[in-house]
Scaffold this motif. Structure first.
Motif, mmCIF file in Angstrom:
data_model
loop_
_atom_site.group_PDB
_atom_site.id
_atom_site.type_symbol
_atom_site.label_atom_id
_atom_site.label_comp_id
_atom_site.label_asym_id
_atom_site.label_seq_id
_atom_site.Cartn_x
_atom_site.Cartn_y
_atom_site.Cartn_z
ATOM 1 N N ASP A 79 0.825 -1.211 0.000
ATOM 2 C CA ASP A 79 0.000 0.000 0.000
ATOM 3 C C ASP A 79 0.859 1.262 0.000
ATOM 4 O O ASP A 79 1.074 1.892 1.049
ATOM 5 N N ARG B 140 0.171 4.149 -0.899
ATOM 6 C CA ARG B 140 -0.561 5.356 -0.498
ATOM 7 C C ARG B 140 -0.282 5.675 0.966
ATOM 8 O O ARG B 140 -0.201 6.837 1.343
ATOM 9 N N ILE B 141 -0.167 4.641 1.785
ATOM 10 C CA ILE B 141 0.005 4.816 3.233
ATOM 11 C C ILE B 141 1.477 4.796 3.634
ATOM 12 O O ILE B 141 1.928 5.621 4.409
ATOM 13 N N TYR C 21 5.641 4.758 2.868
ATOM 14 C CA TYR C 21 6.624 5.241 1.910
ATOM 15 C C TYR C 21 7.968 5.410 2.600
ATOM 16 O O TYR C 21 8.104 5.253 3.815
ATOM 17 N N ARG D 151 1.756 7.730 6.401
ATOM 18 C CA ARG D 151 0.861 8.888 6.282
ATOM 19 C C ARG D 151 -0.290 8.671 7.267
ATOM 20 O O ARG D 151 -1.211 7.892 7.024
ATOM 21 N N LEU E 124 -4.021 8.607 6.442
ATOM 22 C CA LEU E 124 -4.571 7.534 5.610
ATOM 23 C C LEU E 124 -4.632 6.169 6.287
ATOM 24 O O LEU E 124 -5.350 5.283 5.835
#
Length: 146
Positions: free
Chosen positions: A86, A88-89, A91, A105, A108
């Motif tokens: 994932d 998006r969450i 990194y 994040r 999220l």
């Protein structure tokens, strides 16, 4: 604001009064402090949680991290798997690449995933950090008698 019960494990629960869509360090703190030997601290002036002096999680303070990002200590393989699963969450930025950690994040991530991530970080640290042994007085060694 709505009161919610967040189940930490089979026997404990933490009552949280938080907006349902916003994760903040308050939730990180509430979950993290239920874990054995975890204490609240700071890291580079940012709120942090530590386990026996080792970083468990802290708010990212390096300028390369996005605002409202959490740094969580986790193994490199686990980090790669989280980012692949994932992005998006989870990194990573070049500044953090050499450290066994992942950036999260907070806006999220859901509570259950955060709970699992902090528990995983706790297990990572406890597996690699031996418990402290009692100190012996300097110069006092047991001698065997023959």
């Amino acid at each position: 604001m709505t009161d919610r019960i967040f189940h930490v494990d089979d026997t404990d629960s933490v009552l949280l009064s938080m907006p349902s869509r916003s994760t903040t360090f308050d939730l990180v703190r509430a979950i993290g402090l239920t874990l054995p030997d975890v204490e609240e601290s700071t890291m580079y002036g940012a709120p942090a949680l530590k386990l026996r002096g080792k970083l468990l999680a802290c708010m990212a303070s390096h300028k390369s991290a996005e605002p409202n990002s959490l740094v969580v200590r986790i193994g490199f393989e686990d980090r790669d798997a989280l980012i692949a699963d994932d992005p998006r969450i989870y990194y990573v930025k070049p500044h953090y690449e050499g450290y066994p950690s992942v950036l999260v994040r907070l806006a999220l991530i859901d509570r259950e995933a955060l709970h699992d991530l902090l528990h995983s970080a706790w297990r990572t640290i406890t597996a690699s950090t031996p418990k402290r042994r009692p100190r012996t007085s300097p110069g006092r060694h047991r001698r065997s008698r023959s």
